[in-house]
Design an enzyme around this catalytic site. Sequence first.
Site, mmCIF file in Angstrom:
data_model
loop_
_atom_site.group_PDB
_atom_site.id
_atom_site.type_symbol
_atom_site.label_atom_id
_atom_site.label_comp_id
_atom_site.label_asym_id
_atom_site.label_seq_id
_atom_site.Cartn_x
_atom_site.Cartn_y
_atom_site.Cartn_z
ATOM 1 N N SER A 56 0.849 -1.189 0.000
ATOM 2 C CA SER A 56 0.000 0.000 0.000
ATOM 3 C C SER A 56 0.890 1.246 0.000
ATOM 4 O O SER A 56 1.674 1.437 -0.944
ATOM 5 C CB SER A 56 -0.953 -0.058 1.194
ATOM 6 N N ASP B 47 -9.007 -4.387 -6.232
ATOM 7 C CA ASP B 47 -8.682 -3.747 -4.957
ATOM 8 C C ASP B 47 -9.280 -2.342 -4.939
ATOM 9 O O ASP B 47 -8.926 -1.513 -5.773
ATOM 10 C CB ASP B 47 -7.159 -3.690 -4.800
ATOM 11 N N HIS C 24 -7.345 -6.018 -0.623
ATOM 12 C CA HIS C 24 -6.160 -5.175 -0.528
ATOM 13 C C HIS C 24 -5.059 -5.961 0.172
ATOM 14 O O HIS C 24 -5.268 -6.488 1.272
ATOM 15 C CB HIS C 24 -6.518 -3.928 0.271
#
Length: 494
Positions: A212, A425, A454
């Site tokens: 991320s 995602d 995710h």
Amino acid sequence: MSRRTTLLVTLTAAVTLLPAAPAQATPPPLKALHFGACPDSVPRPAAPDRVECARLSVPLDRAHPHGRRIEVAISRVPASGTPAERRGILLVNPGGPGGSGLPYAVTKRAKLPESVRRSYDVIGFDPRGTGRSAPADCGPMGGLFDSPGADPVPVGPTAERAYLTALRDMADDCAASEHDVLPYYSTEQIAQDMDAIRAALGEPATNFLGVSYGSYLGAAYTARFPQRTGRMVLDSVVGPWDWYDFDVIQSRALLRQRDTFFAWTAAHPDRFALGDDAAAVRRAYLRVRAGLTAQPVAGFGPAEFDRAVYRALGRTERWTGLADGLRAYLRDGTVDALRPTTAFESPDSRTYEAANRITKCADGPGPAPRRILADIRDTRRLDPQPILTGMEASTCAYWHHRPTRRTPLGSPDAPSLLLVASAHDPVTPIEGAHQLRRLLPGSRLITLDDDYSHGVFASRGNTCVDQTAAAYLIDGTVPTADVRCTGPGLPGVS
């Protein structure tokens, strides 16, 4: 639910090999780190593995290296293999910005393929402003921690003015307590801290696994230190956009994900009793939110509800809990199934939220207030009840430190990196991976098709993804083309 996966490219096909990472001990460190016991927040790995911690002093502002200094907290789980198997260090970052990485050396390493655990010292660290690395504190942050919080979706001129006032108050709160550090808790400075960790450990290159926000951090490192970039896996990729633009893109991806959730819930009417088509489930959802807006339950109102939905939509294994929570509220008015186990106003959460805003606003120019309102109106035209929880960079419109340029990302001089993305995602939409790859020539993208979550590598249990990434980290095997792996599809129900 079937967990079988299909490897759509043959791992033994022709590949590009990165230069072998050194197998023997590296040169003496430039500055010794003294490792010892870790704080209680760091879990202990199963024996015989061990975790140890240290602190590294770094300049607050690298333009003034002899000025004020801060300490970065570091954790290390040594490689479990033989000296001949060792490939160096693997720094890891769990995301954010604002996420504490000190425990991540243990928790993420436990999920990595054994070959990676045997080959790398896994290094966690709290980025500056987070955890135990000069943690940020923005006080009340403009009412963010009020319980119940104000409705985060403004409708009409009065609510819009209040929304902007709260953003200004948040910026003022951060300036009041953290004014001196606002320019220096940037991703560029964190990337330089990563290189300082590398140097202190005496390693020639930084290998890295960033998830991320960690992908953004890794891309920033390659821009600043392309010659010291080792093997990097960037998972659930943040695109090379301004943070505010990213937040807007994410907010609209969440609408698509929520529609998928409604349809999935409707496909199991006997289990959830929220309706037998997506429209009926949506109406049930809106009844819950409207009820909590009109009468919050023990401090749980529309802001808290939207945060719970935001969190649940990012991982499909949380969908059952979300649907059960909606049903429980409609049945008996309770919110226990929706309320998070850790209070939003906890000290760790306060640090996360403060560091998140400070870093995002240090990374580039903020939006104009009029654009914020225009984008909210545009999003509400797509869906009148959006989820704006992730619109974190909006406060940068009123930030007291105004950067004049964006954070540089990527470099044509960096070696080939491996990018990983889930096809659906909603937190880091896949178009970000495609755009970042253009700044990293020679890199490859692994896409997990038919997946809605995710976090992919050593997270989704997908053999195709995990074997490809492990081969890259261990042997430097760069696929000759992008890789597509078959994902699990939508979750089953229990």
